[in-house]
Design a protein around this motif. Sequence first.
Motif, short mmCIF file in Angstrom:
data_model
loop_
_atom_site.label_atom_id
_atom_site.label_comp_id
_atom_site.label_asym_id
_atom_site.label_seq_id
_atom_site.Cartn_x
_atom_site.Cartn_y
_atom_site.Cartn_z
N GLU A 1 0.84 -1.19 0.00
CA GLU A 1 0.00 0.00 0.00
C GLU A 1 0.88 1.24 0.00
O GLU A 1 1.81 1.36 0.81
N GLY B 1 -9.48 -2.30 5.53
CA GLY B 1 -8.05 -2.47 5.30
C GLY B 1 -7.69 -3.69 4.49
O GLY B 1 -6.73 -3.67 3.71
N GLY B 2 -8.40 -4.79 4.65
CA GLY B 2 -8.05 -6.02 3.96
C GLY B 2 -8.29 -6.01 2.47
O GLY B 2 -7.80 -6.90 1.76
N LEU B 3 -9.00 -5.03 1.96
CA LEU B 3 -9.33 -5.03 0.54
C LEU B 3 -8.11 -4.85 -0.36
O LEU B 3 -8.11 -5.30 -1.49
N ARG B 4 -7.09 -4.18 0.13
CA ARG B 4 -5.91 -3.92 -0.69
C ARG B 4 -4.75 -4.82 -0.32
O ARG B 4 -3.61 -4.54 -0.64
N SER B 5 -5.01 -5.89 0.41
CA SER B 5 -3.94 -6.76 0.86
C SER B 5 -3.38 -7.58 -0.31
O SER B 5 -4.05 -7.81 -1.30
N SER C 1 0.70 -9.21 -2.09
CA SER C 1 2.14 -8.97 -2.20
C SER C 1 2.60 -8.66 -3.61
O SER C 1 3.76 -8.33 -3.83
N SER D 1 -7.31 1.82 1.23
CA SER D 1 -8.74 1.57 1.06
C SER D 1 -9.57 2.75 1.51
O SER D 1 -10.60 3.08 0.90
N GLN E 1 -14.49 -4.71 -5.63
CA GLN E 1 -14.05 -5.38 -4.41
C GLN E 1 -15.04 -5.16 -3.28
O GLN E 1 -15.34 -6.08 -2.51
N SER F 1 -17.02 -8.32 -1.52
CA SER F 1 -16.69 -8.57 -0.12
C SER F 1 -17.87 -8.32 0.82
O SER F 1 -17.86 -8.80 1.96
#
Length: 335
Positions: free
Chosen positions: A3, A43-47, A49, A57, A111, A115
Amino acid sequence: MAERQIGQLSFTDGLVNEAARANAPLQRMAELVDWPAVEALLGGLRSGSMGAPGYPSLALFKALLLQQWYGLSDPGLEEALLDRLSFRRFLGLSLSEPVPDHSTLWRFREQLAKSGLAERAFDLITAQIEKSGFVLKRGTLIDASLVRSAVNPPEPPDGPVPPDADGRPASKLVKSPHDPDATWTRKENKYFFGYKMHVGMDQDSRIIRRLDFTPASVNDTVVADALICGDEAIVYADKAYDSHARRARLKEMGIRDGIMRRNGRWHRLGTWAVRRNAVLRHRRAPVEPLFALIKRVYGFARARYRGLLRNATAFQLAAAAINLQRWARMAPQTT
């Protein structure tokens, strides 16, 4: 996906911020909302690697709120973020940082839809508004309104199609291959193809406390119980929501019954019930301007997208934007 870090203001940003006139509504919303809580939810939406660093987010979610308030398309929102300092400030972007392009905004909205976090974000923001004491909870107005599909109604296929149990003609049974989630319903002896939005709105503050978005064929009463919050003093609704089971449920919950009565199959309403309906019709009337606002200002005169999930997400974003705007405009200032 990593991010990117945003919001590192330069000396130039400081000078411009001091000289520029602030957008008071956006500044007020930036102060009222517990944005870190929203950030934690999203926060988890853009997780991940792989790939280039993505935008936070929270910044993208705020961008979608701006889109609702200002009636912008994705390309229009991208252009506005490039051009308007107040928009950048609301997102936390410095003058030197690139803005998310329209494809990034589209992917983030997708997303959100997949989700289910758009509805949870709506619930979180609404809970913050309620916690502030702005929602008085003296009554809830529940109602529904139809939304035309983004595609044209389908034509009947070749060959005979038998009518359904209600005698609807064959063409009203056909689903569109371009929008298979949209369905037919009948209102006032006219057929309608599309979706239906359902709301439970606070009587005094006009804050949307509960919502749902369904195909048009879903009867109003099916989702009605989910629109009752449980902590209001009374529930107001029109005749479509009248049922013995719902009256009993309200009584069990200690909530007054403000649902209009409808004629039974074997009896007509008495004089007292007719008068009661007239009073309740006036009490529940304030929910109608809400649907006018959603359709005329927030672009729901017709569904924006194809598919239930995308349209439901757009509706949830619009409802969150409406609640935030009303809260910022009407909530008393604290010193």
